[in-house]
Structures are given as structure tokens and as C-alpha cells.
Scaffold this active site. Structure first.
Site, PDB file in Angstrom:
ATOM      1  N   HIS A 186      16.826  26.714 -46.893  1.00  0.00           N
ATOM      2  CA  HIS A 186      17.938  26.937 -46.117  1.00  0.00           C
ATOM      3  C   HIS A 186      18.789  28.031 -46.245  1.00  0.00           C
ATOM      4  CE1 HIS A 186      17.042  22.819 -44.281  1.00  0.00           C
ATOM      5  NE2 HIS A 186      17.006  22.300 -45.754  1.00  0.00           N
ATOM      6  N   GLN A 213      10.124  16.335 -52.888  1.00  0.00           N
ATOM      7  CA  GLN A 213      11.586  15.983 -52.565  1.00  0.00           C
ATOM      8  C   GLN A 213      11.249  14.799 -51.407  1.00  0.00           C
ATOM      9  OE1 GLN A 213      14.444  18.925 -52.042  1.00  0.00           O
ATOM     10  NE2 GLN A 213      15.451  17.980 -50.076  1.00  0.00           N
ATOM     11  N   GLU A 246      12.585  12.718 -48.571  1.00  0.00           N
ATOM     12  CA  GLU A 246      13.796  12.693 -47.663  1.00  0.00           C
ATOM     13  C   GLU A 246      13.508  12.599 -46.282  1.00  0.00           C
ATOM     14  OE1 GLU A 246      14.896  17.179 -47.457  1.00  0.00           O
ATOM     15  OE2 GLU A 246      12.923  17.629 -47.672  1.00  0.00           O
ATOM     16  N   ALA A 289      20.679  13.609 -47.691  1.00  0.00           N
ATOM     17  CA  ALA A 289      21.190  13.879 -46.417  1.00  0.00           C
ATOM     18  C   ALA A 289      20.197  13.761 -45.130  1.00  0.00           C
ATOM     19  CB  ALA A 289      21.842  15.300 -46.316  1.00  0.00           C
ATOM     20  N   ASP A 290      19.018  14.455 -45.541  1.00  0.00           N
ATOM     21  CA  ASP A 290      18.077  14.364 -44.537  1.00  0.00           C
ATOM     22  C   ASP A 290      17.338  12.863 -44.444  1.00  0.00           C
ATOM     23  OD1 ASP A 290      17.371  16.975 -43.377  1.00  0.00           O
ATOM     24  OD2 ASP A 290      16.726  17.720 -45.188  1.00  0.00           O
TER      25      ASP A 290
END
Length: 256
Positions: free
Chosen positions: A52, A155, A157, A182-183
Site C-alpha cells: 500500500h 494475513q 483479511e 479493515a479489509d
């Protein structure tokens, strides 16, 4: 903490698998001086965010070199599980990788293959920084040492991960799991009205990972949130980022 003796970077995997309390931060600004400043404070780990933030290959190389200078473990969050950056950043000397959007056993195994020599598909060169620029007397010894030290974190997500976390948690060579709230929340929202709430989904992941005795991490926005998350069962926390530190310091100056 400046000037304190720190564990060598290659101890991060052991410390993580021992489920020690570890505190790090994300690096979003692709400049080695940022890494030097953070490394000088004896932080447990850094995550260079190549998913990101504007990290090109040269910036990653410079930042990893800076991290090694200060013996601070640098992980790289790559853009995708099949990213060619996995082999590249490990050759540069990154301590490990954070694999995004790992939602099935097959996805996790794909990431493992990319990061490991033995039992994997990582291309071998002894001429990289990780190989001491050809200074290793034995390539076999180098590959086995590299495999024993590289940190591989999955991760979580995506809502699909809820179906497969039990099996993924059994993959011993995954060194830790990192919940991307968040995701995950966005994935649940996109899954329709029958999807669990974010809190329920996170509790399921926390409980399953804990039952398997595996290390668990997540992102927290502020330092004062760390104790609460540790009590919930998280072992390693990425607290804010270089960007949040600068913005908050600037805001404090403005309000002075």
C-alpha cells in the site's frame, strides 16, 4: 531505549514462535533514513509496506540495508501471494514476509513455496546480500540457515479465511497470523446480510489461532490500545506507522 543491545534480527522467528510480546510499526515512507530512525530506538520489527505504499525495488533494497545496519528485523508486506518480490526482498536480506489475503490452505502453501528453498521453490543464488555476496562456503548450509530464519506471516483479511483458519493454523511453517481488521470488515460487508459481524469474525479467528497455540498479531492505531489487544490474545502488534507518528507530532506542534 536508544543504544540498548538488541537481539539479532534472525531471532525474530524464534521470539515470534515463542509468542513473546513484540511491538513494531509499519513503514510507509520509502526512505532508508526513516528505517534508521526507527531502528535506532530498538523496535522489535518493522513492516515495509510494499502493498500500500510507494516502495519500488530500489527503495526496498535501501530500506532493508538500513534495517540490517541497525539489526532491526525488517518484514516486507508484498502486494500479493504470487508476487516476485517475495524472492527479491529475501535476497536483499529482509527478515521475512507478510503475505496479504491468505484465506485458504492452498494460498498459504503458495506463499511458503515462494519463500523457502527446501520444500519450496525459491530460486537460489549465493551472490545476494542474504548470501553474504558469495561469502558462504557452503550453499547447502546457507539455504538451510535461510529457511530456518525467514519469518512467514499470513494475513487474515477475507471472510473466506473463517472457513479455513482451522486447517491453516495447522501449517507449522507459517510462523504467525495477522488479522487485517479493515479489509476483513469490508469483505464481510460485501458478503451479504448473512455474514457474521466483524467482532464475531475476529473472535472466531482469535479463538482458533489460540487453540492451535499459534502466534497472532494485528494492527493497532495507537499505543494506548496495545494493552487491550494483548489481553485479547494478540502477541505481536504493528502500532501505527511512520506517517501516523509524523502527523500526530505535527498536530501536537500546531496545538502547542
Amino acid at each position: 531505549m536508544t543504544g540498548q543491545t538488541r537481539p539479532a534480527p534472525h531471532n525474530l522467528r524464534l521470539r515470534m514462535r515463542n509468542r513473546e510480546s513484540l511491538r513494531g510499526t509499519f513503514v510507509k515512507i520509502p526512505h532508508p533514513q526513516v528505517v534508521e530512525l526507527l531502528g535506532a530506538e530498538g523496535i522489535d520489527f518493522l513492516v515495509l509496506d510494499a502493498e500500500h505504499a510507494a516502495f519500488d525495488i530500489q527503495a526496498l533494497d535501501s530500506c532493508i540495508m538500513a534495517a540490517r545496519t541497525w539489526s532491526v528485523p525488517a518484514l516486507v508486506r508484498v502486494p500479493s501471494i504470487d508476487s516476485p518480490l517475495i524472492a527479491a526482498v529475501l535476497d536483499m536480506g529482509a527478515q521475512g514476509i507478510l503475505l496479504p489475503h491468505v484465506s485458504t490452505v492452498a494460498a498459504a502453501e503458495e506463499g511458503l513455496r515462494a519463500a523457502l528453498y527446501h520444500g519450496g521453490e525459491r530460486g537460489l543464488t549465493g551472490s545476494s546480500r542474504s548470501g553474504d555476496y558469495g561469502g558462504n562456503a557452503s550453499l547447502d548450509a546457507y539455504t538451510r540457515r535461510a529457511d530456518s530464519e525467514v519469518v512467514i506471516i499470513a494475513q487474515l483479511e477475507d471472510c473466506e479465511a473463517l472457513e479455513h483458519i482451522g486447517q491453516m493454523a495447522k501449517l507449522d511453517r507459517v510462523d504467525g497470523f495477522f488479522i487485517g481488521a479493515a479489509d476483513l470488515g469490508l469483505s464481510l460487508a460485501n458478503s451479504g446480510p448473512d455474514a457474521p459481524t466483524l467482532n464475531d469474525a475476529m473472535e472466531q479467528l482469535i479463538t482458533t489461532v489460540a487453540a492451535a497455540g499459534r502466534p497472532l498479531g494485528t494492527y493497532v492505531d495507537r499505543i494506548d490500545q496495545a494493552a487491550k489487544h494483548a489481553a485479547q490474545g494478540y502477541h505481536f502488534l504493528a502500532i501505527g506507522s511512520d506517517q501516523t507518528m509524523i502527523r500526530r507530532a505535527a498536530s501536537a506542534i500546531k496545538m502547542a
